[in-house]
Design a protein around this motif. Structure first.
Motif, PDB file in Angstrom:
ATOM      1  N   VAL A  63      -3.218  -0.116  -5.665  1.00  0.00           N
ATOM      2  CA  VAL A  63      -3.121   1.004  -4.495  1.00  0.00           C
ATOM      3  C   VAL A  63      -4.362   1.082  -3.907  1.00  0.00           C
ATOM      4  O   VAL A  63      -5.348   1.276  -4.601  1.00  0.00           O
ATOM      5  CB  VAL A  63      -2.453   2.219  -5.044  1.00  0.00           C
ATOM      6  N   GLU A  72      -2.377   1.098   1.203  1.00  0.00           N
ATOM      7  CA  GLU A  72      -1.293   1.916   0.211  1.00  0.00           C
ATOM      8  C   GLU A  72      -1.870   3.074  -0.341  1.00  0.00           C
ATOM      9  O   GLU A  72      -2.822   3.185  -0.466  1.00  0.00           O
ATOM     10  CB  GLU A  72      -0.896   0.770  -0.909  1.00  0.00           C
ATOM     11  N   SER A  76       3.197   6.371  -1.118  1.00  0.00           N
ATOM     12  CA  SER A  76       3.885   5.316  -0.877  1.00  0.00           C
ATOM     13  C   SER A  76       4.090   4.636  -2.017  1.00  0.00           C
ATOM     14  O   SER A  76       5.122   3.712  -1.874  1.00  0.00           O
ATOM     15  CB  SER A  76       3.214   4.706   0.713  1.00  0.00           C
ATOM     16  N   VAL A  77       2.987   4.099  -2.782  1.00  0.00           N
ATOM     17  CA  VAL A  77       3.455   3.334  -3.880  1.00  0.00           C
ATOM     18  C   VAL A  77       4.177   3.927  -4.616  1.00  0.00           C
ATOM     19  O   VAL A  77       5.231   3.253  -5.540  1.00  0.00           O
ATOM     20  CB  VAL A  77       2.031   3.019  -4.777  1.00  0.00           C
ATOM     21  N   ALA A  80       7.765   3.126  -3.297  1.00  0.00           N
ATOM     22  CA  ALA A  80       8.048   1.577  -3.493  1.00  0.00           C
ATOM     23  C   ALA A  80       8.368   1.576  -5.039  1.00  0.00           C
ATOM     24  O   ALA A  80       9.214   0.704  -5.313  1.00  0.00           O
ATOM     25  CB  ALA A  80       7.029   0.686  -3.134  1.00  0.00           C
ATOM     26  N   HIS A 304       1.755  -6.542  -7.120  1.00  0.00           N
ATOM     27  CA  HIS A 304       1.568  -5.909  -5.760  1.00  0.00           C
ATOM     28  C   HIS A 304       0.357  -5.722  -5.177  1.00  0.00           C
ATOM     29  O   HIS A 304      -0.365  -4.990  -5.905  1.00  0.00           O
ATOM     30  CB  HIS A 304       2.466  -4.713  -6.205  1.00  0.00           C
ATOM     31  N   PRO A 306      -0.921  -4.956  -1.562  1.00  0.00           N
ATOM     32  CA  PRO A 306      -0.407  -4.648  -0.153  1.00  0.00           C
ATOM     33  C   PRO A 306      -1.877  -4.815   0.663  1.00  0.00           C
ATOM     34  O   PRO A 306      -2.874  -4.655   0.458  1.00  0.00           O
ATOM     35  CB  PRO A 306      -0.151  -3.106  -0.090  1.00  0.00           C
ATOM     36  N   ILE A 324       3.030  -7.992  -1.223  1.00  0.00           N
ATOM     37  CA  ILE A 324       3.764  -6.615  -2.043  1.00  0.00           C
ATOM     38  C   ILE A 324       4.918  -7.395  -2.740  1.00  0.00           C
ATOM     39  O   ILE A 324       5.557  -8.267  -2.266  1.00  0.00           O
ATOM     40  CB  ILE A 324       4.277  -5.638  -0.753  1.00  0.00           C
ATOM     41  N   ASN A 388      11.881  -1.209   3.562  1.00  0.00           N
ATOM     42  CA  ASN A 388      10.529  -1.147   2.755  1.00  0.00           C
ATOM     43  C   ASN A 388       9.678   0.095   2.736  1.00  0.00           C
ATOM     44  O   ASN A 388       9.712   0.596   3.786  1.00  0.00           O
ATOM     45  CB  ASN A 388       9.773  -2.141   3.726  1.00  0.00           C
ATOM     46  N   SER A 390       6.771   0.521   1.293  1.00  0.00           N
ATOM     47  CA  SER A 390       5.403   0.229   1.178  1.00  0.00           C
ATOM     48  C   SER A 390       4.782   0.549   2.353  1.00  0.00           C
ATOM     49  O   SER A 390       5.590   0.501   3.764  1.00  0.00           O
ATOM     50  CB  SER A 390       5.172  -1.135   0.582  1.00  0.00           C
TER      51      SER A 390
END
Length: 419
Positions: A63, A72, A76-77, A80, A304, A306, A324, A388, A390
């Motif tokens: 993150v 990220e 948001s993490v 997700a 993950h 991003p 991701i 989505n 993320s």
């Protein structure tokens, strides 16, 4: 609120209901009833054909918060991760600033008691993750850091790794390393092999991983302590760890996508397949599947990582590594389950990571805290702009239909139920 999960197959080896189909009633954040009765509830989830386990745990989520929130952030993490079935994640320290003081640890872990997805901090081993000067690991441990790693960067300095192993023994701490010889991989873009030659790209040889795994194991044998090696890809590296497990306290993990994809996917220069360690060849993937079956691989993580469009939508050699994979993690497990028993896979994403980190392991039993993941292995869906959660979209599955969807997660008296 009473929620009834109706006729789900329970997967928890610590539960008397393991691999049995039962109704599970959740009330005010706890498991109120487990049995065959249709208990009265405010909401019923018909879970025929679905798998119910304790909440999934991701070891090594990236993150960008603090400092790189455009990739990220914490919010948001969390969204997700919840959509992907995770009730807890342990995040890498490769932020700006890196996680190397009590303030950064506190920033990440604040409000964990009330979060649907608890976020644990893994602190840096070295200042700014440069591999040159140790952080104050005892202070960071007392502040709540659950493990120590330089995250996406290897601990390249031999003496630093040795001292870290010794230092962490004071409180039985876990050292996590991403084994990579950065000099052998310098300017590398993909796995070194026939495909890299055909594409004219600088390769990243297996030996860059194998050498570092071998060196780390020698140091572990000399210094003692607990060492976990993250995101492995090479069949030989796995063999080294399999042998070392007989006498050393060593564990390892792989990204869920690693055994499912190979370097042939890069033939059209799609940067969404550019990852580190790189996608390798079928022989390596077969070795990873074998290691999942025999227990050499302890944990499966999402991998993950991003990136914003500007870091991916450009020439292949300039694009950043990473994809991701929080929301598509379950679909990866479905693919892996064609070769590995589901109960084996679930243990590697629920019990084993918590055991490594000395965290409490939830149970599916009456009166226990409801930390649960309900997963439908047959449901198809598409990761797209609407689904989505993320901030980034660098996924090889973006815009494609995948099979396997998380239906609900429960934790800390909160829940998320898919419409």
């Amino acid at each position: 609120m009473k929620i009834l999960i109706q006729n789900a197959e329970i997967h928890d080896p610590n539960s008397p209901f393991h691999q049995k189909e039962k109704n599970v009633l959740v009330n005010n954040g706890r498991i109120a009833e487990i049995g065959d009765k249709n208990y009265s509830a405010d909401k019923i989830i018909k879970a025929d054909g679905m798998k119910l386990s304790i909440g999934w745990f991701d070891l090594g989520t990236y993150v960008g918060d603090p400092g790189l929130e455009h990739k990220e952030d914490i919010d948001s993490v969390s969204r997700a991760a919840a959509a992907g079935g995770f009730t807890e994640i342990a995040v890498l320290p490769n932020t700006s600033p890196s996680v190397q003081t009590k303030n950064e640890v506190s920033y990440i872990t604040r409000n964990n008691d009330t979060r649907l997805v608890e976020i644990h901090a893994m602190a840096s081993v070295t200042r700014n993750n440069k591999g040159e000067e140790l952080t104050e690991m005892i202070d960071l441990h007392e502040a709540g850091a659950i493990a120590f790693t330089d995250g996406l960067k290897p601990i390249w300095h031999t003496d630093i790794l040795l001292k870290a192993l010794q230092y962490l023994q004071k409180f039985n701490g876990l050292l996590i390393d991403h084994p990579e010889d950065v000099w052998l991989n310098m300017f590398g873009q993909m796995h070194e092999g026939v495909n890299s030659t055909m594409l004219g790209l600088k390769g990243m040889p297996r030996i860059a991983e194998d050498i570092m795994v071998g060196k780390n194991l020698e140091l572990l044998g000399y210094a003692g302590g607990r060492l976990h090696m993250a995101r492995l890809s090479s069949g030989k590296a796995i063999d080294l760890i399999r042998t070392a497990k007989k006498k050393l306290n060593v564990t390892c993990d792989i990204a869920a996508y690693q055994p499912l994809l190979d370097d042939s996917y890069l033939s059209d220069f799609d940067t969404n397949y550019k990852v580190n360690p790189p996608l390798r060849e079928k022989v390596d993937n077969d070795a990873l599947i074998k290691a999942l079956k025999d227990g050499t691989i302890d944990v499966i993580c999402s991998g993950h990582l991003p990136h914003e469009d500007e870091s991916k939508e450009l020439e292949f050699d300039l694009a950043d590594f990473g994809i991701i994979n929080l929301q598509t993690f379950g679909a990866n497990l479905v693919s892996l389950s064609r070769s590995v028993e589901w109960s084996t896979l679930v243990e590697k994403v629920t019990i084993n990571p918590r055991k490594l980190l000395n965290l409490e392991i939830p149970k599916i039993e009456v009166e226990a805290k409801a930390s649960l993941t309900l997963f439908d292995p047959a449901r198809t869906w598409t990761l797209d702009e609407k689904s989505n959660l993320s901030k980034s979209k660098n996924s090889p599955w973006y815009g494609k239909e995948v099979t396997g969807k998380v239906v609900a997660v429960f934790n800390n008296n909160k829940h998320r139920i898919e419409d």
